[in-house]
Write a protein that holds these residues in place. Structure first.
Motif, PDB file in Angstrom:
ATOM      1  N   ARG A 138      56.779 -16.120  63.002  1.00  0.00           N
ATOM      2  CA  ARG A 138      57.610 -17.257  63.382  1.00  0.00           C
ATOM      3  C   ARG A 138      58.597 -17.586  62.266  1.00  0.00           C
ATOM      4  O   ARG A 138      58.349 -17.321  61.099  1.00  0.00           O
ATOM      5  CB  ARG A 138      56.731 -18.480  63.661  1.00  0.00           C
ATOM      6  N   PHE A 139      59.716 -18.187  62.666  1.00  0.00           N
ATOM      7  CA  PHE A 139      60.678 -18.631  61.665  1.00  0.00           C
ATOM      8  C   PHE A 139      60.133 -19.871  60.962  1.00  0.00           C
ATOM      9  O   PHE A 139      59.480 -20.726  61.578  1.00  0.00           O
ATOM     10  CB  PHE A 139      62.024 -18.951  62.307  1.00  0.00           C
ATOM     11  N   SER A 140      60.432 -19.984  59.683  1.00  0.00           N
ATOM     12  CA  SER A 140      60.027 -21.168  58.926  1.00  0.00           C
ATOM     13  C   SER A 140      60.824 -22.379  59.398  1.00  0.00           C
ATOM     14  O   SER A 140      61.869 -22.248  60.051  1.00  0.00           O
ATOM     15  CB  SER A 140      60.279 -20.949  57.435  1.00  0.00           C
ATOM     16  N   ALA A 141      60.327 -23.574  59.083  1.00  0.00           N
ATOM     17  CA  ALA A 141      61.073 -24.791  59.396  1.00  0.00           C
ATOM     18  C   ALA A 141      62.395 -24.772  58.639  1.00  0.00           C
ATOM     19  O   ALA A 141      62.414 -24.485  57.431  1.00  0.00           O
ATOM     20  CB  ALA A 141      60.261 -26.020  58.997  1.00  0.00           C
ATOM     21  N   THR A 184      66.485 -20.543  57.135  1.00  0.00           N
ATOM     22  CA  THR A 184      65.185 -20.255  57.719  1.00  0.00           C
ATOM     23  C   THR A 184      64.932 -18.759  57.635  1.00  0.00           C
ATOM     24  O   THR A 184      65.873 -17.975  57.457  1.00  0.00           O
ATOM     25  CB  THR A 184      65.107 -20.738  59.187  1.00  0.00           C
ATOM     26  N   TYR A 185      63.672 -18.350  57.755  1.00  0.00           N
ATOM     27  CA  TYR A 185      63.340 -16.933  57.640  1.00  0.00           C
ATOM     28  C   TYR A 185      62.042 -16.669  58.408  1.00  0.00           C
ATOM     29  O   TYR A 185      61.217 -17.573  58.601  1.00  0.00           O
ATOM     30  CB  TYR A 185      63.164 -16.536  56.173  1.00  0.00           C
ATOM     31  N   PRO A 186      61.818 -15.436  58.867  1.00  0.00           N
ATOM     32  CA  PRO A 186      60.566 -15.124  59.565  1.00  0.00           C
ATOM     33  C   PRO A 186      59.408 -15.021  58.573  1.00  0.00           C
ATOM     34  O   PRO A 186      59.526 -14.398  57.519  1.00  0.00           O
ATOM     35  CB  PRO A 186      60.850 -13.775  60.239  1.00  0.00           C
ATOM     36  N   MET A 187      58.316 -15.677  58.915  1.00  0.00           N
ATOM     37  CA  MET A 187      57.139 -15.665  58.050  1.00  0.00           C
ATOM     38  C   MET A 187      56.187 -14.540  58.473  1.00  0.00           C
ATOM     39  O   MET A 187      56.437 -13.814  59.442  1.00  0.00           O
ATOM     40  CB  MET A 187      56.447 -17.023  58.127  1.00  0.00           C
ATOM     41  N   SER A 244      57.672 -24.978  73.314  1.00  0.00           N
ATOM     42  CA  SER A 244      57.001 -24.920  72.009  1.00  0.00           C
ATOM     43  C   SER A 244      56.751 -23.474  71.582  1.00  0.00           C
ATOM     44  O   SER A 244      55.961 -23.227  70.658  1.00  0.00           O
ATOM     45  CB  SER A 244      55.666 -25.680  72.068  1.00  0.00           C
ATOM     46  N   ARG A 245      57.409 -22.538  72.233  1.00  0.00           N
ATOM     47  CA  ARG A 245      57.224 -21.132  71.876  1.00  0.00           C
ATOM     48  C   ARG A 245      57.795 -20.851  70.490  1.00  0.00           C
ATOM     49  O   ARG A 245      58.922 -21.213  70.169  1.00  0.00           O
ATOM     50  CB  ARG A 245      57.895 -20.226  72.907  1.00  0.00           C
ATOM     51  N   ASP A 246      56.969 -20.222  69.667  1.00  0.00           N
ATOM     52  CA  ASP A 246      57.369 -19.753  68.332  1.00  0.00           C
ATOM     53  C   ASP A 246      57.827 -20.871  67.414  1.00  0.00           C
ATOM     54  O   ASP A 246      58.626 -20.637  66.492  1.00  0.00           O
ATOM     55  CB  ASP A 246      58.473 -18.697  68.444  1.00  0.00           C
ATOM     56  N   LEU A 247      57.343 -22.089  67.623  1.00  0.00           N
ATOM     57  CA  LEU A 247      57.649 -23.149  66.659  1.00  0.00           C
ATOM     58  C   LEU A 247      56.997 -22.791  65.323  1.00  0.00           C
ATOM     59  O   LEU A 247      55.963 -22.129  65.273  1.00  0.00           O
ATOM     60  CB  LEU A 247      57.140 -24.497  67.158  1.00  0.00           C
ATOM     61  N   PRO A 248      57.593 -23.231  64.219  1.00  0.00           N
ATOM     62  CA  PRO A 248      57.104 -22.764  62.916  1.00  0.00           C
ATOM     63  C   PRO A 248      55.706 -23.271  62.570  1.00  0.00           C
ATOM     64  O   PRO A 248      55.320 -24.385  62.933  1.00  0.00           O
ATOM     65  CB  PRO A 248      58.145 -23.327  61.936  1.00  0.00           C
ATOM     66  N   ARG A 249      54.957 -22.406  61.880  1.00  0.00           N
ATOM     67  CA  ARG A 249      53.742 -22.819  61.163  1.00  0.00           C
ATOM     68  C   ARG A 249      54.029 -22.531  59.697  1.00  0.00           C
ATOM     69  O   ARG A 249      53.706 -21.468  59.178  1.00  0.00           O
ATOM     70  CB  ARG A 249      52.522 -22.047  61.660  1.00  0.00           C
ATOM     71  N   ASP A 250      54.664 -23.511  59.082  1.00  0.00           N
ATOM     72  CA  ASP A 250      55.212 -23.335  57.740  1.00  0.00           C
ATOM     73  C   ASP A 250      54.342 -24.128  56.753  1.00  0.00           C
ATOM     74  O   ASP A 250      54.262 -25.357  56.846  1.00  0.00           O
ATOM     75  CB  ASP A 250      56.653 -23.858  57.718  1.00  0.00           C
TER      76      ASP A 250
END
Length: 659
Positions: free
Chosen positions: A365-368, A358-361, A517-523
């Motif tokens: 946010r971190f990616s899925a 995973t990585y920060p986008m 649900s804080r910082d869940l990915p928007r990937d």
């Protein structure tokens, strides 16, 4: 479950390797699996009843599993089932089949098990993981290119070699090979205790050396992380704070001194009674990632991050979010710039621990998390991913490095593998507008007991509870809904909210859970994500004894020891969730000593437990203390022939719901 050289999932008791063991069951209980194998084989030949054969065969399968002989374990698990050991034996067989990548056989056994215990829900993840592995295999057979190629390194041994880390173009790894420090044998594996070793991975046939004699001790050392400038390292050490006390894993720092390393000091945020392990440092040295098993976690081991303070000390650990951590285990984090690699058995995988990326986008946010897939991941545990170097640029770039795996066909129990990764061109972009959606499936479940009327009988699994009531809360707002026929409530999540859930049903104890649900990915590559939360309802069995684990007293004393407080705190929370129930707290002694003395001692111990709960705020009229002395042993043995373990089980603290 893997053994302690992986430095996770257990507390190592010093008695595991100091006390004498005379039978296979005791060896299993003390995690002396290597010792247990030959004992159990001899005992099986002498066993007369099917029940006895089933119990011995199940233990033998477990011992072989823990010493990494799944192929032999499968036959013993089947023998155990054929001799009335029940569904737990088939569950173990199915898991062993999956680790050996015999996926179709595993799916069939899991399916049969679901019918047998009355819950297909129990094995849904096991089956979906096996189906995913088969889908990868079908894609490969269809000619779909794989980005990774892997090969075992030539410095693996018949022992455990794992968790490689690159340091100054050399590889530092953890191993219990014969050159490790100390003369004691770790009776779980029959091998030594783990140390750090160093090798030049690019030199064929290069010698493997001990990393540093001042850091390698008679305890377990492993899984290091190095600062970018090589000035200091942080590593895991599992040691007992005092003789005959449990060993706990902590994180230690050592400074570079010339060509060697200075004395190791434990990091300041480490607390007693918690396992911390698998450190990873960011390139700027300002963030420390690690795995730990703490009460505030989402379940199992989770990944935490600590930030370096202006004072130069590491700050309190921060739990990473639910995009990364699950109700399973997340471990062995490693970093490549801002990309985080880690191992998980809670995300959908091929079996055991799988390696994810995973990585920060751009949105912060971190990616899925993405499963690296085969051949990096297998049916067994795969973990400890590290990068050596990159060559080229763009779509022609290649990346080389190492990881560790317990897959079959290796030289030892765990082996280190080299990989090469080639970038596969992405498919054409889909012009369809992206709709992001995060869904939480809250499932209310209850235990399946072998004897439905006896909560002390063996637990076979869990099954959904249909039409249970759930009170879902977000801040001050709440609503009450019912689960469907499958025991599930599905919610579309609102971003950056803390959810709490309370499950209720008549004749069950209330269960609670939480989700953030804080910082869940928007990937864009995975716009819809599903998450799971289980709420386990406990059926109320009135006037049935329930043993409270981990409550011990000093010899001839009745005060509540510090190590008993967490269990009593959990009981306090249960009573607070269920304000209408009253309980009796009972205390039992073993059979030794005068009856009157034991009666008085047990009464004092029961009263001490009640007083502790009252001090925690539980109303006194909801609690009754009763000492049973030595009148109700649970072990069927003659007093002068009981083992110390049987005496210990008879010395128990219990509670029962009165109304």
């Amino acid at each position: 479950m893997r053994y302690l050289p992986y430095l996770f999932l257990l507390i190592l008791s010093s008695c595991s390797y100091t006390a004498k063991v005379t039978d296979g069951a005791t060896a299993i209980d003390r995690k002396q699996y290597d010792v247990a194998v030959d004992m159990l084989k001899r005992e099986f030949k002498k066993a007369k009843s099917r029940k006895e054969k089933g119990e011995i065969a199940l233990n033998l399968g477990i011992a072989l599993r823990e010493t990494e002989d799944d192929a032999a374990a499968i036959d013993w698990f089947q023998t155990a089932y054929d001799n009335n050991a029940g569904p737990p034996a088939l569950r173990e067989k199915a898991a062993a089949l999956k680790r050996l990548e015999r996926y179709e056989e595993a799916i069939q056994v899991y399916t049969d098990l679901g019918f047998e215990i009355g819950s297909k829900y129990e094995f849904r993840k096991d089956i979906s993981g096996a189906e995913l592995a088969m889908a990868y295999k079908e894609a490969e057979e269809a000619g779909k290119p794989r980005p990774f190629t892997v090969a075992a390194t030539d410095f693996n041994t018949r022992q455990a070699d794992y968790a490689p880390v690159v340091f100054e173009d050399r590889l530092i790894f953890t191993s219990d090979r014969s050159a490790s420090s100390g003369e004691e044998t770790f009776k779980w594996t029959g091998r030594g205790f783990t140390d750090l070793f160093i090798v030049d991975p690019q030199a064929r046939g290069a010698s493997v050396d001990a990393f540093d004699a001042r850091l390698n001790t008679e305890d377990h050392e492993g899984t290091p992380a190095f600062s970018a400038d090589g000035a200091y390292m942080i590593f895991t050490r599992c040691a007992s704070p005092a003789k005959k006390e449990d060993a706990w894993c902590g994180l230690y720092r050592s400074e570079r001194v010339g060509e060697g390393w200075g004395p190791a000091k434990q990091l300041p945020f480490i607390k007693n009674g918690i396992n911390y392990m698998h450190p990873a440092l960011s390139a700027d040295g300002k963030r420390l990632y690690f795995s730990a098993l703490m009460e505030d976690g989402w379940g199992g081991y989770d990944i935490y991050v600590s930030n370096l303070q202006d004072s130069g000390e590491w700050g309190d650990p921060i739990l990473m979010n639910r995009a990364i951590n699950t109700q399973g285990n997340e471990q062995f984090p490693s970093l490549d710039g801002d990309t985080l690699y880690f191992a998980s058995d809670g995300l959908e995988g091929l079996g055991g621990l799988d390696i994810f990326r995973t990585y920060p986008m751009a949105n912060g946010r971190f990616s899925a998390p993405k499963n690296l897939g085969p051949p990096v991941n297998s049916g067994a545990d795969d973990f400890g991913f590290t990068i050596l170097r990159r060559e080229g640029s763009g779509l022609e770039a290649t990346m080389t490095g190492y990881f560790s795996s317990a897959r079959s066909g290796g030289a030892g129990s765990d082996d280190i593998y080299a990989y090469t990764r080639r970038v596969i061109p992405p498919p054409p972009e889909d012009p369809t507008p992206i709709v992001y959606r995060n869904v939480l499936d809250v499932t209310v479940v209850e235990k399946i007991y072998e004897d439905p009327a006896d909560p002390k009988s063996r637990v076979l699994g869990v099954k959904p509870v249909p039409n249970a009531t759930i009170i879902a809360s977000i801040g001050e707002q709440s609503r009450t809904v019912n689960t469907n026929a499958e025991g599930i409530l599905s919610l579309v999540l609102v971003d950056d909210q803390n959810y709490s859930f309370r499950a209720e049903r008549e004749e069950y104890l209330v269960a609670e859970g939480r989700f953030s649900s804080r910082d869940l990915p928007r990937d864009p590559e995975a716009p819809e994500q599903r998450y799971e939360l289980e709420l386990e309802l406990e059926k109320i069995f009135r006037n049935q004894e329930v043993v409270l684990k981990n409550i011990y007293y000093d010899f001839e004393e009745s005060f509540i020891r510090e190590d008993a407080q967490p269990t009593l705190n959990e009981l306090t929370a249960l009573l607070n969730r269920n304000p209408d129930i009253r309980i009796e707290l009972g205390s039992h002694t073993d059979c030794r000593g005068p009856k009157a003395y034991n009666q008085n001692l047990s009464q004092a111990r029961a009263q001490a437990a009640v007083d502790y709960l009252i001090n925690q705020g539980v109303a006194a009229d909801r609690l009754t203390a009763r000492g049973y002395g030595k009148d109700q042993p649970i072990e069927d043995c003659l007093c002068d022939r009981c083992t110390e373990e049987e005496h210990q089980r008879n010395r128990r603290t219990t509670f029962r719901i009165l109304d």
